[in-house]
Design a protein around this motif. Structure first.
Motif, mmCIF file in Angstrom:
data_model
loop_
_atom_site.group_PDB
_atom_site.id
_atom_site.type_symbol
_atom_site.label_atom_id
_atom_site.label_comp_id
_atom_site.label_asym_id
_atom_site.label_seq_id
_atom_site.Cartn_x
_atom_site.Cartn_y
_atom_site.Cartn_z
ATOM 1 N N GLU A 21 0.905 -1.202 0.431
ATOM 2 C CA GLU A 21 0.051 0.198 -0.153
ATOM 3 C C GLU A 21 1.055 1.754 0.299
ATOM 4 N N ARG A 22 1.198 2.206 -1.100
ATOM 5 C CA ARG A 22 1.664 3.130 -0.936
ATOM 6 C C ARG A 22 0.704 4.212 -0.162
ATOM 7 N N TRP A 23 1.058 5.527 0.513
ATOM 8 C CA TRP A 23 1.089 6.556 1.147
ATOM 9 C C TRP A 23 1.810 7.417 0.379
ATOM 10 N N LEU A 25 3.019 11.234 1.532
ATOM 11 C CA LEU A 25 2.925 12.560 2.319
ATOM 12 C C LEU A 25 3.274 13.470 2.053
ATOM 13 N N LEU A 52 5.757 2.420 8.498
ATOM 14 C CA LEU A 52 5.054 1.596 7.582
ATOM 15 C C LEU A 52 5.431 0.447 6.985
ATOM 16 N N ALA A 57 3.301 -0.823 4.146
ATOM 17 C CA ALA A 57 3.298 -0.236 3.095
ATOM 18 C C ALA A 57 4.277 0.734 3.193
ATOM 19 N N ALA A 59 6.392 4.794 1.912
ATOM 20 C CA ALA A 59 5.914 6.060 1.915
ATOM 21 C C ALA A 59 6.023 6.784 0.072
ATOM 22 N N ASP A 79 -2.294 11.156 1.108
ATOM 23 C CA ASP A 79 -3.316 10.964 2.390
ATOM 24 C C ASP A 79 -3.126 11.240 3.784
ATOM 25 N N LEU A 209 -3.148 12.202 9.543
ATOM 26 C CA LEU A 209 -3.484 11.828 8.330
ATOM 27 C C LEU A 209 -4.428 12.649 7.729
ATOM 28 N N SER A 216 -7.914 6.089 6.692
ATOM 29 C CA SER A 216 -7.252 7.374 7.365
ATOM 30 C C SER A 216 -7.322 6.827 8.497
ATOM 31 N N ARG A 219 -5.668 3.440 9.500
ATOM 32 C CA ARG A 219 -3.631 3.612 9.341
ATOM 33 C C ARG A 219 -3.746 3.878 10.159
#
Length: 251
Positions: A21-23, A25, A52, A57, A59, A79, A209, A216, A219
């Motif tokens: 999963e990509r966040w 930021l 992460l 996940a 970043a 995100d 978030l 969110s 997460r």
């Protein structure tokens, strides 16, 4: 066919980064803590990537001017964002993680200036500078709200230090390591800088978030659990020891 089967087995055994999963930021240029040009993008990035990683996940750091990063995160186009101070107003729009770092905030001066402030009261009536969108530590915000400490605000912290060198402001408010990095980078351009002899505040650094992103809340729970686990194991402390530079005294 054997090599195909071997590759398939290897793919099952190795972490599948493509599926992580990509966040996205939003953040700002604040070397050495976070910067697109720093090694591993700075120690904030190192710490966040490790947390992460613990929850499977990845970043993606999006470097923007402070107000734009905040606004895009506010509108759910990102995100989340950091490093923005946790306030009651901002909690209407963001979930804030537990702190992943404690940053010392200091007052920076020209080395040639004989002025030696010993505390908040000494900053009164003197013009300072800080980053646009940055929320001042509570002890200073009281003085700002009372219009006793005027502050210029800029989109790049380096501009504050250039204004300090030029004598356009009397002091700069910045993180300890950010000030050290700026002083080193600008040493050849003008007067040397130094830090006042007191620490203005120690500020927790959170990941914010966006409440507009449906994932969110979950997460946040996972991030905080991983953060507590890695702190208890001493993993994050080891990363800090390896990546956070000890700031020398500024003379």
């Amino acid at each position: 066919m054997r090599w195909i089967r071997a590759l398939c087995l290897l793919a099952l055994l190795l972490p599948n980064l493509a599926m992580a999963e990509r966040w996205r930021l939003g953040t700002v240029e604040l070397p050495p803590s976070i910067s697109a040009h720093a090694v591993q993008q700075g120690y904030y990035a190192v710490l966040l990537r490790r947390v992460l990683q613990e929850i499977g996940a990845q970043a993606e750091f999006v470097f923007l001017p402070p107000q734009r990063a905040y606004q895009m995160a506010l509108e759910g186009q990102l995100d989340g964002a950091f490093p923005y101070k946790r306030t009651l107003e901002r909690e209407r729009f963001f979930w804030f993680s537990e702190p992943f770092f404690m940053a010392k905030v200091q007052v920076f001066l020209r080395a040639s200036d004989g002025w030696d402030p010993g505390g908040i009261r000494d900053l009164r009536s003197q013009i300072g500078c800080t980053l646009q969108g940055a929320q001042a530590p509570a002890v200073l915000q009281i003085e700002i709200d009372a219009q006793r400490v005027p502050l210029e605000r800029v989109s790049q912290i380096e501009a504050c230090f250039r204004m300090l060198q030029a004598g356009r402001v009397r002091f700069v408010i910045a993180g300890q390591n950010t000030g050290w990095a700026a002083a080193q980078a600008l040493r050849a351009e003008g007067p040397r800088l130094r830090a006042a002899h007191f620490v203005l505040a120690e500020e927790p650094v959170h990941l914010a978030l966006s409440r507009r992103v449906p994932a969110s809340s979950e997460r946040l729970r996972a991030f905080n659990q991983a953060l507590r686990k890695l702190r208890a194991q001493g993993v994050l402390q080891q990363l800090e020891a390896a990546h956070v530079p000890p700031p020398p005294p500024l003379e």
